[in-house]
Motif scaffolding. Structure first.
Motif, PDB file in Angstrom:
ATOM      1  N   GLY A   6       0.835  -1.191   0.000  1.00  0.00           N
ATOM      2  CA  GLY A   6       0.000   0.000   0.000  1.00  0.00           C
ATOM      3  C   GLY A   6       0.867   1.237   0.000  1.00  0.00           C
ATOM      4  O   GLY A   6       2.025   1.209   0.413  1.00  0.00           O
ATOM      5  N   ALA A   7       0.304   2.323  -0.464  1.00  0.00           N
ATOM      6  CA  ALA A   7       1.017   3.588  -0.462  1.00  0.00           C
ATOM      7  C   ALA A   7       0.041   4.710  -0.165  1.00  0.00           C
ATOM      8  O   ALA A   7      -1.171   4.581  -0.390  1.00  0.00           O
ATOM      9  CB  ALA A   7       1.720   3.833  -1.792  1.00  0.00           C
ATOM     10  N   ALA A   8       0.560   5.790   0.356  1.00  0.00           N
ATOM     11  CA  ALA A   8      -0.246   6.981   0.610  1.00  0.00           C
ATOM     12  C   ALA A   8       0.581   8.197   0.248  1.00  0.00           C
ATOM     13  O   ALA A   8       1.811   8.214   0.418  1.00  0.00           O
ATOM     14  CB  ALA A   8      -0.680   7.047   2.071  1.00  0.00           C
ATOM     15  N   LEU A   9      -0.092   9.221  -0.224  1.00  0.00           N
ATOM     16  CA  LEU A   9       0.558  10.461  -0.642  1.00  0.00           C
ATOM     17  C   LEU A   9       0.117  11.586   0.285  1.00  0.00           C
ATOM     18  O   LEU A   9      -1.086  11.841   0.428  1.00  0.00           O
ATOM     19  CB  LEU A   9       0.192  10.781  -2.093  1.00  0.00           C
ATOM     20  CG  LEU A   9       0.677  12.118  -2.658  1.00  0.00           C
ATOM     21  CD1 LEU A   9       2.189  12.202  -2.610  1.00  0.00           C
ATOM     22  CD2 LEU A   9       0.162  12.295  -4.080  1.00  0.00           C
ATOM     23  N   VAL A  10       1.081  12.231   0.912  1.00  0.00           N
ATOM     24  CA  VAL A  10       0.826  13.414   1.722  1.00  0.00           C
ATOM     25  C   VAL A  10       1.349  14.619   0.960  1.00  0.00           C
ATOM     26  O   VAL A  10       2.523  14.659   0.570  1.00  0.00           O
ATOM     27  CB  VAL A  10       1.504  13.307   3.105  1.00  0.00           C
ATOM     28  CG1 VAL A  10       1.353  14.605   3.885  1.00  0.00           C
ATOM     29  CG2 VAL A  10       0.904  12.137   3.890  1.00  0.00           C
ATOM     30  N   GLY A  42      -7.586  11.105  -3.365  1.00  0.00           N
ATOM     31  CA  GLY A  42      -8.106  10.906  -4.708  1.00  0.00           C
ATOM     32  C   GLY A  42      -9.586  11.236  -4.778  1.00  0.00           C
ATOM     33  O   GLY A  42     -10.242  11.462  -3.752  1.00  0.00           O
ATOM     34  N   THR A  43     -10.130  11.268  -5.975  1.00  0.00           N
ATOM     35  CA  THR A  43     -11.520  11.670  -6.175  1.00  0.00           C
ATOM     36  C   THR A  43     -12.492  10.776  -5.419  1.00  0.00           C
ATOM     37  O   THR A  43     -13.461  11.251  -4.830  1.00  0.00           O
ATOM     38  CB  THR A  43     -11.864  11.646  -7.677  1.00  0.00           C
ATOM     39  OG1 THR A  43     -10.947  12.492  -8.368  1.00  0.00           O
ATOM     40  CG2 THR A  43     -13.291  12.131  -7.915  1.00  0.00           C
ATOM     41  N   ARG A  44     -12.248   9.482  -5.408  1.00  0.00           N
ATOM     42  CA  ARG A  44     -13.169   8.532  -4.775  1.00  0.00           C
ATOM     43  C   ARG A  44     -12.530   7.769  -3.616  1.00  0.00           C
ATOM     44  O   ARG A  44     -13.127   6.841  -3.095  1.00  0.00           O
ATOM     45  CB  ARG A  44     -13.687   7.547  -5.831  1.00  0.00           C
ATOM     46  CG  ARG A  44     -14.648   8.176  -6.832  1.00  0.00           C
ATOM     47  CD  ARG A  44     -15.018   7.235  -7.968  1.00  0.00           C
ATOM     48  NE  ARG A  44     -13.859   6.976  -8.831  1.00  0.00           N
ATOM     49  CZ  ARG A  44     -13.495   7.784  -9.825  1.00  0.00           C
ATOM     50  NH1 ARG A  44     -14.192   8.868 -10.082  1.00  0.00           N
ATOM     51  NH2 ARG A  44     -12.444   7.510 -10.569  1.00  0.00           N
ATOM     52  N   GLY A  45     -11.317   8.153  -3.225  1.00  0.00           N
ATOM     53  CA  GLY A  45     -10.664   7.483  -2.105  1.00  0.00           C
ATOM     54  C   GLY A  45      -9.811   6.296  -2.507  1.00  0.00           C
ATOM     55  O   GLY A  45      -9.407   5.511  -1.663  1.00  0.00           O
ATOM     56  N   PHE A  46      -9.493   6.162  -3.805  1.00  0.00           N
ATOM     57  CA  PHE A  46      -8.766   5.003  -4.296  1.00  0.00           C
ATOM     58  C   PHE A  46      -7.274   5.275  -4.489  1.00  0.00           C
ATOM     59  O   PHE A  46      -6.556   4.420  -4.986  1.00  0.00           O
ATOM     60  CB  PHE A  46      -9.361   4.540  -5.638  1.00  0.00           C
ATOM     61  CG  PHE A  46     -10.678   3.822  -5.512  1.00  0.00           C
ATOM     62  CD1 PHE A  46     -10.869   2.593  -6.123  1.00  0.00           C
ATOM     63  CD2 PHE A  46     -11.721   4.352  -4.783  1.00  0.00           C
ATOM     64  CE1 PHE A  46     -12.083   1.927  -6.021  1.00  0.00           C
ATOM     65  CE2 PHE A  46     -12.936   3.703  -4.669  1.00  0.00           C
ATOM     66  CZ  PHE A  46     -13.119   2.480  -5.282  1.00  0.00           C
ATOM     67  N   ALA A  47      -6.799   6.460  -4.135  1.00  0.00           N
ATOM     68  CA  ALA A  47      -5.390   6.787  -4.365  1.00  0.00           C
ATOM     69  C   ALA A  47      -4.479   5.871  -3.549  1.00  0.00           C
ATOM     70  O   ALA A  47      -4.827   5.437  -2.450  1.00  0.00           O
ATOM     71  CB  ALA A  47      -5.122   8.244  -4.004  1.00  0.00           C
ATOM     72  N   GLY A  48      -3.297   5.583  -4.084  1.00  0.00           N
ATOM     73  CA  GLY A  48      -2.290   4.847  -3.333  1.00  0.00           C
ATOM     74  C   GLY A  48      -2.124   3.389  -3.697  1.00  0.00           C
ATOM     75  O   GLY A  48      -1.395   2.670  -3.015  1.00  0.00           O
ATOM     76  N   GLU A  49      -2.740   2.919  -4.776  1.00  0.00           N
ATOM     77  CA  GLU A  49      -2.613   1.506  -5.140  1.00  0.00           C
ATOM     78  C   GLU A  49      -1.285   1.255  -5.878  1.00  0.00           C
ATOM     79  O   GLU A  49      -1.255   0.782  -7.014  1.00  0.00           O
ATOM     80  CB  GLU A  49      -3.802   1.075  -6.001  1.00  0.00           C
ATOM     81  CG  GLU A  49      -5.101   0.986  -5.235  1.00  0.00           C
ATOM     82  CD  GLU A  49      -5.053  -0.079  -4.137  1.00  0.00           C
ATOM     83  OE1 GLU A  49      -4.501  -1.171  -4.372  1.00  0.00           O
ATOM     84  OE2 GLU A  49      -5.558   0.199  -3.035  1.00  0.00           O
ATOM     85  N   LEU A  50      -0.195   1.566  -5.190  1.00  0.00           N
ATOM     86  CA  LEU A  50       1.135   1.424  -5.782  1.00  0.00           C
ATOM     87  C   LEU A  50       1.457  -0.028  -6.091  1.00  0.00           C
ATOM     88  O   LEU A  50       2.175  -0.329  -7.053  1.00  0.00           O
ATOM     89  CB  LEU A  50       2.180   1.996  -4.822  1.00  0.00           C
ATOM     90  CG  LEU A  50       3.563   2.273  -5.397  1.00  0.00           C
ATOM     91  CD1 LEU A  50       3.529   3.566  -6.206  1.00  0.00           C
ATOM     92  CD2 LEU A  50       4.596   2.387  -4.280  1.00  0.00           C
ATOM     93  N   GLY A  51       0.929  -0.938  -5.283  1.00  0.00           N
ATOM     94  CA  GLY A  51       1.230  -2.355  -5.470  1.00  0.00           C
ATOM     95  C   GLY A  51       0.717  -2.919  -6.773  1.00  0.00           C
ATOM     96  O   GLY A  51       1.140  -4.008  -7.183  1.00  0.00           O
ATOM     97  N   HIS A  52      -0.160  -2.177  -7.443  1.00  0.00           N
ATOM     98  CA  HIS A  52      -0.725  -2.679  -8.694  1.00  0.00           C
ATOM     99  C   HIS A  52      -0.307  -1.831  -9.896  1.00  0.00           C
ATOM    100  O   HIS A  52      -0.969  -1.839 -10.929  1.00  0.00           O
ATOM    101  CB  HIS A  52      -2.244  -2.801  -8.566  1.00  0.00           C
ATOM    102  CG  HIS A  52      -2.629  -3.784  -7.514  1.00  0.00           C
ATOM    103  ND1 HIS A  52      -2.441  -5.147  -7.667  1.00  0.00           N
ATOM    104  CD2 HIS A  52      -3.119  -3.606  -6.265  1.00  0.00           C
ATOM    105  CE1 HIS A  52      -2.821  -5.759  -6.564  1.00  0.00           C
ATOM    106  NE2 HIS A  52      -3.238  -4.851  -5.697  1.00  0.00           N
TER     107      HIS A  52
END
Length: 383
Positions: free
Chosen positions: A213-217, A225-235
């Motif tokens: 998982g990842a998160a951006l600050v 993200g627009t719908r809360g899906f940001a951070g899917e770095l693993g994919h």
């Protein structure tokens, strides 16, 4: 207006205590009379304490020092991991007062069973906190899955748990203690922002357990993200024709740097604590393990270089399991970054391991409620 001013006073004392009432007035620009009224209300709500201080050689009565209370209101953070459950209670100073962690194989189990065990662990943590004079007034649950911006309270997709469309409130044994939900990677990043000793306000936080998982600050704020899906770095694809991923794509980062992939490459069985096993074998100089970690680091570096070129962050933080394996991951990550980040200056030391390790998400869950309470003290009843 009074709610805002209560938050200003409480936030000022939380950031700079101990302070006198006059100090608070000077820092906030509020009148002394207004500060006195607000402080009295905050003391009544159990958020502030006021104690006599030594006169320090000055003529007159001793001063009175305000501080955030270490008793009274507190917050609970919970975490459901693929292989564990965790709980943390923090006081309003943001100090962790209770830690609990139990190993549980949660993948594939019925959500209701997992959530019932999480609720039981929460009750144990709250009971331990009560012995210290704390009462929990807010709860947040970290989950390794997608928690969309709307509707709230829904785990839309947690592939490594096997959850799809799960609403924890439907399974929680006590409707009065149902926690709010947040993605575990987001909470790990917030813990890093609020609790770690560094000044970066724009960074990418990458963590791993079974998945990545990842998160951006950005500018001190979580970007969801627009719908809360940001951070899917693993994919993000490392190789478009690589091995198939459970998400339905091929060559995703998780297939090269996820826990299962590293264990498989090292020729190890996923028994006990996989992270501890990898660290033990790497420390002993086991060649297959070292090669597997180096391969994982290269894959991570390739993906992170793209993130740096796109976002231009101050730094990159390895959290969760990656923090405990950073000694062997960082060299390959830094090599890839040096090769691929060429359009902007890049300091190799800007990628580092979090000191919070695997405690980041559950601590972030507890701190999220602390921040909410400080931002709106009227959530708390007067005593």
């Amino acid at each position: 207006m009074r709610r805002r001013n209560l938050a200003v006073v409480l936030g000022t004392v939380a950031a700079h205590s101990p302070l006198s009432r006059a100090d608070v007035a000077g820092r906030t620009g509020l009148t002394r009379a207004a500060v006195s009224s607000l402080v009295d209300e905050l003391i009544a709500r159990g958020t502030l304490t006021e104690a006599a201080t030594a006169p320090g050689g000055r003529v007159g009565r001793p001063g009175r020092a305000l501080a955030v209370s270490d008793r009274g209101p507190a917050s609970l953070g919970l975490e459901i991991g693929v292989a564990h459950l965790a709980a943390c209670v923090a006081d309003l100073r943001g100090e962790p007062r209770v830690w609990r962690r139990v190993e549980r194989a949660n993948a594939g189990r019925p959500p209701g069973q997992v959530l019932a065990e999480a609720a039981a662990l929460a009750a144990e943590a709250e009971a331990e906190a009560a012995v210290q004079g704390l009462h929990v007034t807010g709860r947040v649950l970290a989950v390794p899955g997608v928690v969309p911006n709307a509707p709230r309270g829904l785990v839309e997709h947690a592939p490594n748990l096997g959850w799809h469309g799960v609403r924890p409130a439907d399974h929680w044994p006590d409707s009065a203690t149902v926690p709010d939900l947040e993605n575990e990677a987001n909470l790990g990043a917030l813990a890093e922002l609020w609790h770690a000793d560094h000044t970066a306000e724009t960074f990418v936080h990458v963590s791993a357990e079974a998945g990545i998982g990842a998160a951006l600050v950005v500018g001190g704020q979580l970007f969801r993200g627009t719908r809360g899906f940001a951070g899917e770095l693993g994919h993000i694809a490392v190789h478009p024709d690589g091995p198939p991923c459970p998400c339905g794509a091929r060559g995703c980062l998780e297939q090269y740097a996820g826990e299962a992939a590293v264990l498989r490459e090292a020729g190890l069985d996923a028994t006990g604590d996989p992270v501890a096993l990898l660290a033990e074998r790497a420390t002993a100089g086991d060649a297959p393990t070292l090669r597997a970690l180096e391969r994982a680091g290269r894959a991570m570096g390739l993906v992170l270089a793209s993130a740096v070129n796109l976002i231009d962050p101050d730094g990159l933080v390895l959290g969760g399991a990656y923090a405990e394996l950073a000694e062997w991951l960082l060299p390959a990550i830094r090599t890839e970054l040096a090769t691929r980040v060429t359009v902007r200056p890049w300091d190799p030391e800007a990628v580092r391991a979090s000191l919070l390790g695997r405690r980041g998400p559950v601590l972030g869950a507890a701190l999220l409620t602390v921040r909410r309470l400080i931002a709106d003290p009227t959530r708390l009843p007067a005593t």
